[in-house]
Design a protein around this motif. Structure first.
Motif, short mmCIF file in Angstrom:
data_model
loop_
_atom_site.label_atom_id
_atom_site.label_comp_id
_atom_site.label_asym_id
_atom_site.label_seq_id
_atom_site.Cartn_x
_atom_site.Cartn_y
_atom_site.Cartn_z
N GLY A 181 0.76 -1.19 -0.09
CA GLY A 181 0.00 0.17 0.02
C GLY A 181 0.71 1.33 0.05
O GLY A 181 0.50 2.25 -0.49
N GLY A 267 -14.02 -7.59 1.23
CA GLY A 267 -14.11 -6.22 0.60
C GLY A 267 -15.17 -5.79 -0.14
O GLY A 267 -15.24 -4.45 -0.40
N SER A 275 -10.19 -3.10 3.28
CA SER A 275 -9.10 -3.04 2.60
C SER A 275 -8.51 -4.33 2.42
O SER A 275 -8.82 -5.25 3.32
CB SER A 275 -8.17 -1.78 2.73
OG SER A 275 -7.40 -2.22 4.22
N HIS A 276 -7.55 -4.41 1.66
CA HIS A 276 -6.78 -5.76 1.65
C HIS A 276 -6.11 -6.34 3.06
O HIS A 276 -6.09 -7.16 3.39
CB HIS A 276 -6.11 -6.15 0.49
CG HIS A 276 -6.64 -6.31 -0.89
ND1 HIS A 276 -6.09 -6.54 -1.94
CD2 HIS A 276 -7.86 -6.43 -1.21
CE1 HIS A 276 -7.10 -6.65 -2.90
NE2 HIS A 276 -8.29 -6.71 -2.27
#
Length: 420
Positions: A181, A267, A275-276
């Motif tokens: 990220g 998700g 979020s992942h």
């Protein structure tokens, strides 16, 4: 219900187990470390699938090639793994498996430069090493003590496998997804796997050296590992072994499918909208449920037959998966996560029930069951096709169908062993 009684060799194992408790306990501790390591490595796939899907803009079917290559190795490598272990023994076979798995982890470094195809090759090599470990370790655990407690003993070691699968997603979320990220660009995102997998390669190589130096007890008959394809009419003639192989195929397929789709499922905006990196922590809860359940199952199956426990857990799993399919929000999220608790005792229970009474064909039966782990390649791939066509949530109907057969197997052989 059909009842399959232990044979005379099982009785001899009981007597031998009573006289070898000390050395067997030490061996069990050492082998349990192997279960932990391959659990951690296997659950990291659940983190890498959405990670690679985002980097290379893959469809769900393409993303599931990770599991196809990883668990496909079980089908391809189980046959030569059986031959290798028969030639060099369980202990050296485990060392070979650890070294091959270490090599597979090391391949993630060049794969981060070379694209998705090289990642898939690295997954295959890594899984090949783990397959050798599986073929060696599972039957080894079943004979490290009394035959009547084989299910509970294998369940206990599998609990530490689940400890690895619980730690894996959390570690992967922290070291891979969080770093991705913050990274800039697809190449930088791909590079986040280098450090964690090189660390795993070093750990596996060190474990191989320690395992090679360990003094493990020699198990009678351990040099007679029959190949999965040998002697049709031997292990294959045992109906419970064949049904158990189908059960392993469907169980591993269902468990891996659910884990593979969890991050994407959580998700979804109408489920949790995570979020992942956030969802990765919940994947640890899924696998953590299996860990807790295995410790519980270790105790429960000493008073309740393994078949009855298996039937109960699979029936509950069906209900929970359907709750995830037709629910939304927290109800759907926690229903699918709770399936991990139901999964807990399934693999070791099916495995030990299927091997019960095979005698000299136990090695052959173990190879057949390890080949059946290919369900982890095919069922997620099929669910990926469903997810692309009908959506992620509805695609969970496929794992629910897998648990129906597992319920049948448990109910059919509910009187096997009796209380342990």
């Amino acid at each position: 219900m059909a009842s399959i009684a232990p044979n005379s060799s099982a009785a001899r194992q009981d007597a031998a187990g009573a006289t070898q408790d000390g050395s067997n306990t030490s061996a069990l501790v050492i082998v349990t470390v192997l279960f932990f390591m391959w659990g951690l490595i296997t659950s990291l796939n659940d983190v890498l699938i959405p990670h690679l899907k985002a980097i290379y803009t893959l469809t769900y079917v393409q993303a599931m090639l990770v599991q196809f290559c990883f668990f496909g190795a079980y089908f391809i490598v189980s046959l030569p793994a059986g031959a290798l272990i028969r030639r060099i023994g369980y202990q050296k076979g485990a060392v070979a498996g650890l070294l091959i798995a270490a090599g597979g982890c090391a391949l993630f470094y060049p794969a981060s430069f070379g694209g998705y195809g090289l990642f898939l090759f690295a997954f295959f090599v890594l899984a090949s090493g783990i397959t050798i470990l599986q073929v060696a370790a599972n039957p080894y655990v079943t004979v490290l003590g009394a035959a009547r407690t084989a299910s509970s003993r294998l369940t206990l070691t599998q609990a530490f496998n689940s400890l690895g699968t619980t730690v894996g997603p959390a570690v992967g979320g922290l070291l891979i997804l969080s770093a991705a990220g913050a990274a800039a660009g697809a190449a930088a995102d791909a590079a986040t796997v280098r450090g964690p997998y090189l660390g795993l390669a070093g750990a596996l190589a060190l474990l191989a050296m320690l395992f090679f130096a360990a003094r493990l007890p020699q198990i009678s008959g351990s040099d007679d590992v029959a190949l999965p394809g040998e002697g049709l009419g031997s292990a294959w003639a045992h109906r419970h072994l064949v049904l158990g192989a189908i059960g392993i195929f469907l169980y591993v397929g269902a468990e891996v499918s659910i884990g593979s789709f969890l991050i994407n499922f959580l998700g979804e905006s109408h489920i949790a909208g995570l979020s992942h990196a956030e969802a990765a922590h919940y994947v640890s809860i899924y696998w953590g449920g299996a860990m807790v359940g295995r410790f519980i199952g270790f105790a429960v199956m000493r008073v309740v037959s393994p078949g009855k426990t298996l039937a109960f857990n699979s029936l509950l799993a069906i209900a929970l998966v359907l709750g995830a399919v037709f629910g939304k929000g927290n109800v759907a999220m926690w229903a699918i996560l709770a399936v991990g608790l139901c999964n807990s005792i399934m693999f070791p229970t099916i495995f030990s029930m299927a091997l019960n009474g095979l005698g000299k064909y136990t090695g052959q039966g173990s190879g057949i069951l390890c080949m059946a782990i290919v369900g982890g390649a095919l069922v997620p791939f099929a669910q990926g096709a469903l997810a692309d066509s009908v959506g992620v949530q509805a695609s969970f109907m496929l794992p629910a169908a897998c648990y129906v057969f597992i319920f049948y197997f448990g109910a059919k052989y509910s009187s096997m062993y009796g209380a342990q």
